[in-house]
Design a protein around this motif. Structure first.
Motif, PDB file in Angstrom:
ATOM      1  N   SER A   3       0.865  -4.899  -2.436  1.00  0.00           N
ATOM      2  CA  SER A   3      -0.008  -4.803  -3.596  1.00  0.00           C
ATOM      3  C   SER A   3       0.423  -5.931  -4.514  1.00  0.00           C
ATOM      4  CB  SER A   3       0.172  -3.450  -4.288  1.00  0.00           C
ATOM      5  OG  SER A   3      -0.577  -3.418  -5.472  1.00  0.00           O
ATOM      6  N   ILE A   4      -0.340  -6.995  -4.529  1.00  0.00           N
ATOM      7  CA  ILE A   4       0.008  -8.160  -5.347  1.00  0.00           C
ATOM      8  C   ILE A   4      -1.082  -8.334  -6.390  1.00  0.00           C
ATOM      9  CG2 ILE A   4       0.419 -10.633  -5.375  1.00  0.00           C
ATOM     10  CD1 ILE A   4       1.296 -10.414  -2.461  1.00  0.00           C
ATOM     11  N   TYR A   5      -0.643  -8.540  -7.615  1.00  0.00           N
ATOM     12  CA  TYR A   5      -1.632  -8.697  -8.667  1.00  0.00           C
ATOM     13  C   TYR A   5      -1.180  -9.758  -9.651  1.00  0.00           C
ATOM     14  CZ  TYR A   5      -5.362  -7.704 -11.777  1.00  0.00           C
ATOM     15  OH  TYR A   5      -6.476  -7.835 -12.530  1.00  0.00           O
ATOM     16  N   TRP A   6      -2.036 -10.644  -9.986  1.00  0.00           N
ATOM     17  CA  TRP A   6      -1.766 -11.652 -11.010  1.00  0.00           C
ATOM     18  C   TRP A   6      -3.033 -11.851 -11.804  1.00  0.00           C
ATOM     19  CZ3 TRP A   6       2.116 -15.449 -12.207  1.00  0.00           C
ATOM     20  CH2 TRP A   6       1.708 -16.349 -13.172  1.00  0.00           C
ATOM     21  N   ASP A   7      -2.990 -11.543 -13.062  1.00  0.00           N
ATOM     22  CA  ASP A   7      -4.138 -11.762 -13.933  1.00  0.00           C
ATOM     23  C   ASP A   7      -3.651 -11.630 -15.357  1.00  0.00           C
ATOM     24  OD1 ASP A   7      -6.479 -11.752 -15.442  1.00  0.00           O
ATOM     25  OD2 ASP A   7      -7.593 -10.707 -13.879  1.00  0.00           O
ATOM     26  N   PRO A  18      -0.187   2.276  -6.215  1.00  0.00           N
ATOM     27  CA  PRO A  18       1.038   3.043  -6.021  1.00  0.00           C
ATOM     28  C   PRO A  18       1.260   3.496  -4.582  1.00  0.00           C
ATOM     29  CG  PRO A  18      -0.602   4.357  -7.173  1.00  0.00           C
ATOM     30  CD  PRO A  18      -1.165   2.977  -7.038  1.00  0.00           C
ATOM     31  N   ASN A  19       0.247   3.338  -3.714  1.00  0.00           N
ATOM     32  CA  ASN A  19       0.382   3.728  -2.309  1.00  0.00           C
ATOM     33  C   ASN A  19       0.740   2.555  -1.402  1.00  0.00           C
ATOM     34  OD1 ASN A  19      -0.319   6.462  -2.832  1.00  0.00           O
ATOM     35  ND2 ASN A  19      -2.437   5.779  -3.050  1.00  0.00           N
ATOM     36  N   ALA A  20       0.798   1.341  -1.954  1.00  0.00           N
ATOM     37  CA  ALA A  20       1.151   0.176  -1.147  1.00  0.00           C
ATOM     38  C   ALA A  20       2.616   0.252  -0.742  1.00  0.00           C
ATOM     39  CB  ALA A  20       0.890  -1.106  -1.936  1.00  0.00           C
ATOM     40  N   LYS A  21       2.910  -0.270   0.444  1.00  0.00           N
ATOM     41  CA  LYS A  21       4.286  -0.232   0.952  1.00  0.00           C
ATOM     42  C   LYS A  21       5.211  -1.117   0.117  1.00  0.00           C
ATOM     43  CE  LYS A  21       6.850  -0.592   5.241  1.00  0.00           C
ATOM     44  NZ  LYS A  21       6.766  -0.852   6.667  1.00  0.00           N
ATOM     45  N   LEU A  24       4.401  -6.404  -5.766  1.00  0.00           N
ATOM     46  CA  LEU A  24       4.807  -7.629  -6.434  1.00  0.00           C
ATOM     47  C   LEU A  24       3.830  -7.832  -7.582  1.00  0.00           C
ATOM     48  CD1 LEU A  24       6.461 -10.235  -6.689  1.00  0.00           C
ATOM     49  CD2 LEU A  24       4.853 -11.290  -5.079  1.00  0.00           C
ATOM     50  N   GLY A  25       4.317  -7.781  -8.786  1.00  0.00           N
ATOM     51  CA  GLY A  25       3.468  -8.021  -9.947  1.00  0.00           C
ATOM     52  C   GLY A  25       3.953  -9.259 -10.665  1.00  0.00           C
ATOM     53  N   TYR A  47       6.616   2.958 -14.245  1.00  0.00           N
ATOM     54  CA  TYR A  47       5.880   2.735 -13.006  1.00  0.00           C
ATOM     55  C   TYR A  47       6.857   2.507 -11.845  1.00  0.00           C
ATOM     56  CZ  TYR A  47       2.732   0.881  -9.525  1.00  0.00           C
ATOM     57  OH  TYR A  47       2.044   0.688  -8.364  1.00  0.00           O
ATOM     58  N   ALA A  48       7.850   1.653 -12.046  1.00  0.00           N
ATOM     59  CA  ALA A  48       8.798   1.332 -10.977  1.00  0.00           C
ATOM     60  C   ALA A  48       9.595   2.562 -10.554  1.00  0.00           C
ATOM     61  CB  ALA A  48       9.735   0.219 -11.428  1.00  0.00           C
ATOM     62  N   LEU A  49      10.032   3.370 -11.509  1.00  0.00           N
ATOM     63  CA  LEU A  49      10.788   4.579 -11.171  1.00  0.00           C
ATOM     64  C   LEU A  49       9.949   5.540 -10.331  1.00  0.00           C
ATOM     65  CD1 LEU A  49      12.577   5.145 -14.575  1.00  0.00           C
ATOM     66  CD2 LEU A  49      13.705   4.633 -12.391  1.00  0.00           C
ATOM     67  N   ASP A  50       8.720   5.752 -10.740  1.00  0.00           N
ATOM     68  CA  ASP A  50       7.838   6.646  -9.978  1.00  0.00           C
ATOM     69  C   ASP A  50       7.528   6.073  -8.598  1.00  0.00           C
ATOM     70  OD1 ASP A  50       7.797   8.442 -12.079  1.00  0.00           O
ATOM     71  OD2 ASP A  50       5.919   7.678 -12.908  1.00  0.00           O
ATOM     72  N   TYR A  51       7.314   4.766  -8.525  1.00  0.00           N
ATOM     73  CA  TYR A  51       6.988   4.122  -7.255  1.00  0.00           C
ATOM     74  C   TYR A  51       8.174   4.165  -6.287  1.00  0.00           C
ATOM     75  CZ  TYR A  51       5.850   0.513  -3.868  1.00  0.00           C
ATOM     76  OH  TYR A  51       5.622  -0.162  -2.698  1.00  0.00           O
ATOM     77  N   LEU A  52       9.379   3.928  -6.787  1.00  0.00           N
ATOM     78  CA  LEU A  52      10.555   3.838  -5.919  1.00  0.00           C
ATOM     79  C   LEU A  52      11.174   5.188  -5.566  1.00  0.00           C
ATOM     80  CD1 LEU A  52      12.297   0.796  -7.631  1.00  0.00           C
ATOM     81  CD2 LEU A  52      11.174   0.819  -5.384  1.00  0.00           C
TER      82      LEU A  52
END
Length: 187
Positions: A3-7, A18-21, A24-25, A47-52
């Motif tokens: 899940s890569i996002y740049w904007d 949040p479901n991506a393996k 990278l933001g 976000y990182a704590l919940d994701y990890l």
């Protein structure tokens, strides 16, 4: 799957999957978030704590890097704003860890910048920003504190006698922090 996002124009948190393996933001990050479209360090930490969060455990490092940058230029108000944003991120991590016995939170710095000082006896909450003085625009030899949330009694039992001392008091250096993290992950 990544899940890569740049904007730079929209809120990035809602765009991450949040479901991506893997995640990278890449985005302009400021702890204090003057632009409401940019996520705060607190939001990213949550976000990182919940994701990890998983059964095997994880390591997360959150850095308030702009505290150092603003201290190098002796920008008191901007440095304090970044410090408050970092404090919010630490508060979010502490709230996330509340009631858990499998979490270690360490808050420290690798150095102090600017040799900041103020008159502790005469400063008030309303005057503190104007009372802060800087002696340098570089790193100083000032001591930095370490705060730890989590049970490290086993580590202290194993290694406490090996801590270096300064004026008769034990202190931790960077290698002690690394050793604590390594020990905690294996116990």
């Amino acid at each position: 799957t990544y899940s890569i996002y740049w904007d730079k124009t929209v809120s990035l948190i809602k765009e991450l999957n949040p479901n991506a393996k893997r995640q990278l933001g890449l985005f302009p990050l400021v702890a204090s978030r003057p632009d409401p479209r940019t996520p705060s360090l607190k939001e990213l930490t949550t976000y990182a704590l919940d994701y990890l969060d998983n059964e095997e455990g994880f390591f997360l490092m959150v850095e308030g890097a702009k505290i150092d940058k603003k201290s190098h230029s002796n920008q008191t108000k901007l440095m304090l704003n970044e410090l408050l944003g970092f404090d919010d991120a630490v508060g979010a991590a502490a709230s996330w860890a509340e009631g858990r016995d499998d979490t270690l939170i360490i808050v420290t710095a690798d150095h102090e910048t600017g040799a900041l000082y103020y008159d502790e006896e005469n400063a008030t909450q309303s005057s503190i920003v104007n009372d802060i003085k800087w002696l340098s625009m570089n790193h100083s030899r000032s001591r930095v504190d370490i705060s730890i949330y989590g049970d490290i009694s086993g580590y202290i039992d194993a290694y406490g006698s090996e801590f270096a001392t300064l004026e008769g008091l034990p202190y931790w250096d960077n290698t002690d922090v690394f050793r604590l993290c390594s020990w905690y992950l294996t116990h």
